[in-house]
Design a protein around this motif. Sequence first.
Motif, PDB file in Angstrom:
ATOM      1  N   ILE A 195      -2.765 -34.290 -21.298  1.00 42.12           N
ATOM      2  CA  ILE A 195      -1.354 -33.937 -21.148  1.00 42.12           C
ATOM      3  C   ILE A 195      -0.915 -34.380 -19.763  1.00 42.12           C
ATOM      4  CG2 ILE A 195       0.354 -32.104 -21.261  1.00 42.12           C
ATOM      5  CD1 ILE A 195      -1.559 -30.451 -22.839  1.00 42.12           C
ATOM      6  N   PHE A 196       0.112 -35.196 -19.706  1.00 44.69           N
ATOM      7  CA  PHE A 196       0.674 -35.624 -18.432  1.00 44.69           C
ATOM      8  C   PHE A 196       1.988 -34.903 -18.200  1.00 44.69           C
ATOM      9  CE2 PHE A 196      -1.673 -39.488 -19.741  1.00 44.69           C
ATOM     10  CZ  PHE A 196      -2.489 -39.621 -18.640  1.00 44.69           C
ATOM     11  N   CYS A 197       2.235 -34.521 -16.955  1.00 43.84           N
ATOM     12  CA  CYS A 197       3.514 -33.904 -16.630  1.00 43.84           C
ATOM     13  C   CYS A 197       4.054 -34.469 -15.322  1.00 43.84           C
ATOM     14  CB  CYS A 197       3.373 -32.392 -16.439  1.00 43.84           C
ATOM     15  SG  CYS A 197       3.133 -31.511 -17.961  1.00 43.84           S
ATOM     16  N   ILE A 198       5.362 -34.472 -15.233  1.00 44.20           N
ATOM     17  CA  ILE A 198       6.001 -34.752 -13.953  1.00 44.20           C
ATOM     18  C   ILE A 198       6.520 -33.420 -13.439  1.00 44.20           C
ATOM     19  CG2 ILE A 198       7.857 -35.994 -12.800  1.00 44.20           C
ATOM     20  CD1 ILE A 198       5.849 -37.892 -13.894  1.00 44.20           C
ATOM     21  N   GLY A 199       6.246 -33.127 -12.178  1.00 46.64           N
ATOM     22  CA  GLY A 199       6.690 -31.855 -11.625  1.00 46.64           C
ATOM     23  C   GLY A 199       7.543 -32.045 -10.394  1.00 46.64           C
ATOM     24  N   THR A 200       8.200 -30.980 -10.002  1.00 45.62           N
ATOM     25  CA  THR A 200       8.976 -31.017  -8.755  1.00 45.62           C
ATOM     26  C   THR A 200       8.714 -29.740  -7.976  1.00 45.62           C
ATOM     27  OG1 THR A 200      11.189 -31.096  -7.808  1.00 45.62           O
ATOM     28  CG2 THR A 200      10.993 -30.097  -9.991  1.00 45.62           C
ATOM     29  N   ILE A 201       8.765 -29.856  -6.650  1.00 46.10           N
ATOM     30  CA  ILE A 201       8.749 -28.637  -5.834  1.00 46.10           C
ATOM     31  C   ILE A 201       9.998 -28.585  -4.961  1.00 46.10           C
ATOM     32  CG2 ILE A 201       6.241 -28.348  -5.796  1.00 46.10           C
ATOM     33  CD1 ILE A 201       6.301 -29.526  -2.939  1.00 46.10           C
ATOM     34  N   LYS A 202      10.997 -29.416  -5.375  1.00 49.09           N
ATOM     35  CA  LYS A 202      12.216 -29.480  -4.596  1.00 49.09           C
ATOM     36  C   LYS A 202      13.212 -28.484  -5.171  1.00 49.09           C
ATOM     37  CE  LYS A 202      14.459 -33.428  -2.402  1.00 49.09           C
ATOM     38  NZ  LYS A 202      14.710 -34.854  -2.562  1.00 49.09           N
ATOM     39  N   ASP A 203      12.915 -27.243  -5.087  1.00 47.25           N
ATOM     40  CA  ASP A 203      13.804 -26.227  -5.631  1.00 47.25           C
ATOM     41  C   ASP A 203      13.429 -24.902  -4.978  1.00 47.25           C
ATOM     42  OD1 ASP A 203      15.819 -25.255  -7.205  1.00 47.25           O
ATOM     43  OD2 ASP A 203      15.091 -26.278  -9.017  1.00 47.25           O
ATOM     44  N   ASP A 204      14.290 -23.918  -5.148  1.00 43.69           N
ATOM     45  CA  ASP A 204      14.014 -22.625  -4.519  1.00 43.69           C
ATOM     46  C   ASP A 204      12.741 -21.999  -5.082  1.00 43.69           C
ATOM     47  OD1 ASP A 204      16.265 -22.991  -3.146  1.00 43.69           O
ATOM     48  OD2 ASP A 204      17.521 -21.687  -4.389  1.00 43.69           O
ATOM     49  N   PHE A 205      12.010 -21.345  -4.235  1.00 45.51           N
ATOM     50  CA  PHE A 205      10.810 -20.575  -4.590  1.00 45.51           C
ATOM     51  C   PHE A 205       9.664 -21.432  -5.131  1.00 45.51           C
ATOM     52  CE2 PHE A 205      14.568 -17.887  -5.401  1.00 45.51           C
ATOM     53  CZ  PHE A 205      14.436 -17.062  -4.297  1.00 45.51           C
ATOM     54  N   LEU A 206       9.723 -22.748  -4.910  1.00 47.20           N
ATOM     55  CA  LEU A 206       8.621 -23.601  -5.338  1.00 47.20           C
ATOM     56  C   LEU A 206       7.862 -24.073  -4.095  1.00 47.20           C
ATOM     57  CD1 LEU A 206      10.370 -25.823  -8.031  1.00 47.20           C
ATOM     58  CD2 LEU A 206       9.059 -23.732  -8.361  1.00 47.20           C
ATOM     59  N   GLY A 207       6.626 -24.456  -4.286  1.00 44.35           N
ATOM     60  CA  GLY A 207       5.831 -24.972  -3.182  1.00 44.35           C
ATOM     61  C   GLY A 207       4.497 -24.265  -3.081  1.00 44.35           C
ATOM     62  N   VAL A 208       3.920 -24.308  -1.876  1.00 45.69           N
ATOM     63  CA  VAL A 208       2.581 -23.754  -1.689  1.00 45.69           C
ATOM     64  C   VAL A 208       2.587 -22.246  -1.906  1.00 45.69           C
ATOM     65  CG1 VAL A 208       0.721 -23.444  -0.036  1.00 45.69           C
ATOM     66  CG2 VAL A 208       1.989 -25.560  -0.069  1.00 45.69           C
ATOM     67  N   ILE A 209       1.615 -21.759  -2.674  1.00 47.25           N
ATOM     68  CA  ILE A 209       1.512 -20.306  -2.816  1.00 47.25           C
ATOM     69  C   ILE A 209       0.230 -19.791  -2.172  1.00 47.25           C
ATOM     70  CG2 ILE A 209       2.988 -19.947  -4.786  1.00 47.25           C
ATOM     71  CD1 ILE A 209       0.575 -20.257  -6.585  1.00 47.25           C
ATOM     72  N   ASN A 210      -0.704 -20.711  -1.964  1.00 49.58           N
ATOM     73  CA  ASN A 210      -1.962 -20.282  -1.352  1.00 49.58           C
ATOM     74  C   ASN A 210      -2.611 -21.485  -0.702  1.00 49.58           C
ATOM     75  OD1 ASN A 210      -4.395 -19.189  -0.676  1.00 49.58           O
ATOM     76  ND2 ASN A 210      -5.219 -19.370  -2.756  1.00 49.58           N
ATOM     77  N   ASP A 211      -2.774 -21.428   0.581  1.00 51.18           N
ATOM     78  CA  ASP A 211      -3.296 -22.568   1.313  1.00 51.18           C
ATOM     79  C   ASP A 211      -4.775 -22.324   1.635  1.00 51.18           C
ATOM     80  OD1 ASP A 211      -3.790 -24.670   2.855  1.00 51.18           O
ATOM     81  OD2 ASP A 211      -2.265 -24.249   4.382  1.00 51.18           O
ATOM     82  N   PRO A 212      -5.660 -23.218   1.164  1.00 54.21           N
ATOM     83  CA  PRO A 212      -7.093 -22.984   1.392  1.00 54.21           C
ATOM     84  C   PRO A 212      -7.450 -22.974   2.881  1.00 54.21           C
ATOM     85  CG  PRO A 212      -6.721 -25.226   0.626  1.00 54.21           C
ATOM     86  CD  PRO A 212      -5.415 -24.502   0.494  1.00 54.21           C
ATOM     87  N   ALA A 213      -6.646 -23.666   3.693  1.00 56.65           N
ATOM     88  CA  ALA A 213      -6.970 -23.767   5.116  1.00 56.65           C
ATOM     89  C   ALA A 213      -6.807 -22.420   5.832  1.00 56.65           C
ATOM     90  CB  ALA A 213      -6.079 -24.815   5.760  1.00 56.65           C
ATOM     91  N   THR A 214      -5.899 -21.598   5.306  1.00 56.41           N
ATOM     92  CA  THR A 214      -5.625 -20.348   5.998  1.00 56.41           C
ATOM     93  C   THR A 214      -6.453 -19.185   5.454  1.00 56.41           C
ATOM     94  OG1 THR A 214      -3.813 -19.883   4.491  1.00 56.41           O
ATOM     95  CG2 THR A 214      -3.251 -21.013   6.527  1.00 56.41           C
ATOM     96  N   VAL A 215      -7.135 -19.425   4.324  1.00 57.80           N
ATOM     97  CA  VAL A 215      -7.927 -18.334   3.731  1.00 57.80           C
ATOM     98  C   VAL A 215      -9.214 -18.109   4.546  1.00 57.80           C
ATOM     99  CG1 VAL A 215      -9.214 -17.585   1.722  1.00 57.80           C
ATOM    100  CG2 VAL A 215      -7.010 -18.684   1.444  1.00 57.80           C
TER     101      VAL A 215
END
Lengths: 447, 176
Positions: B156-176
């Motif tokens: 399954i292929f999808c095109i996604g966007t994070i250019k919208d409100d409330f989208l983006g990183v939710i958990n960054d491995p670097a900070t854990v």
Amino acid sequence: MSVVTDSPAHSSGSDDFISYLNDALDASSPDSSADEEAETQDEFEDVRNKRRKLESTEETEGSTSEGIMEHKLVVAESSVKVDVCTHPGSFGEMCIRCGQKLDGESGVTFGYIHKGLRLHDEEISRLRNTDMKKYLFSKKLYLVLDLDHTLLNTTILGHLSSEELHLLNETDSLEDVSKGSLFKLEHMHMMTKLRPFVRTFLKEASEMFEMYIYTMGDRPYALEMAKLLDPQGEYFNSKVISRDDGTQRHQKGLDIVLGQESAVLILDDTEHAWMKHKNNLILMERYHFFASSCRQFGFNCKSLAETKSDENETDGALAKILEMLKEVHCTFFDKLQGDLVDRDVRQVLSSVRGKILSGCVIIFSRINHGALPTLKRIAEQMGATCLMELDPTVTHVVATDAGTEKSRWAVKEKKFLVHPRWIEAANYFWQKQPEENFVVKKTTNPL
Amino acid sequence: MFFHIVLERNMQLHPRYFGRNLRDNLVSKLMKDVEGTCSGRHGFVVAVTGIENIGKGIIRDGTGFVTFPVKYQCVVFRPFKGEILEAVVTMVNKMGFFAEAGPVQIFVSNHLIPDDMEFQTGDMPNYTTSDGSVKIQKDSEVRLKIIGTRVDATEIFCIGTIKDDFLGVINDPATV
């Protein structure tokens, strides 16, 4: 039936929702085969029309959950249509910007980055331009590296000659590849020897260049070799191009390298693979460690493995080329005048090459007619002047036989008399070679 | 979105499986055959949860194989346009980034990444905001919106966007 009970949208009859789902599934599931594409398009239209009708009837009846959801779907679709998208590329045959289904045949495939990714020319040049600025700012150019005979030599295990079998006991462990140079890849039935100096070469080159691997081998082989050369994945992260990715058969091209051609250098041992980019090419002396590789190129001598020797680590071809790359890099960034963007590494390369034999005036004597034009071209590229007639300004006579008239003249006039290999060596090492190493011997049968 | 649905499949069974364990054999073969596959209509079959009904077998002439129509319940996963998904970033490059949500491969091109995030090269390529507070790199978890889907036989292929409100990183491995 838990679809229905779990669904938050469920408010009226469960059958309604199921029929909606069926509609939606029909509408947005394309048939993967290309010839049925048109048909599904029609179906798609049909379903949408049906849905619109459905919607209007539903709305008059009062708002069912289905009506609301349909409405939202239609709105989402139309908003995409209003925004005119140039379709900069596709992933899985969908536009990477608007998500619309596209015809899969347009654009250049970038399978080496990710399966199913295609980019269009405008997007490629946009990426190249933004990239270029960034790299020029951090003083980096691009370097495309060939694998076989350039950075390493590989043989099939079955092709090892009897004198090479001792290698089987000398292979390095695959656990920590960064220390070894001779590896047996059991699952591919191959043995690979890295060229001496290659680790230092990659380390130092990575500071000046953004590096790609470009090989005529297939993808699994290329990735395996990349793992040996770059176990940490710091140099070639998703920049390994194999013959499966090329746009033209038996040719390598810079069209799938995301770097401006004016900033790319190529390191390869096969000139005719790069027909369109000869000016970017740095020709390498072939590295033959295994006997099978020597035979493949028609050499009957003992291989390096058979004589238990190897190229010199500090004085070999890679070390020489690294020095030359440093010079080109330094000239490009520090010595050239004018705007960085207007500079062209190809000009730098040809000017560096033009200094190798500058001041030499060459005349050829008894050279095979087939080889003469190439030798002459190479010599001229390195800045030498080639004459056809004897002249007091001549500094070097290039001959295969010391007995010819011109050769005798050279000896009498105390000019250099050298073998054609002198020119080839200078070409590979980017340095004028000491003439005394290329003395021409007299053929034994006098005419 | 996940669905619990009933699907039907004609299963061919070799005569050597006939006997007391016929039903068990049929079910385990069914699981082997369908779990992990994709269909354009239903999406990715995550797990078979139960058997509704096994019809009468039909013996094939010549081979002795028997075909059973099996109705089974299963959990399927199918992304929809407009759906919000959480996914793990698998690869970051100058074109954008690739992420996976289970079997689904999602590409978010740099056109659909907020303009204030810029691509940084290096051994850990990433997209970072100018103040460095948000970073998307390999193994980051992101929330994204699907704007296009395509279901192949196995992928399954999808095109996604994070250019919208409330989208983006939710958990960054670097900070854990």
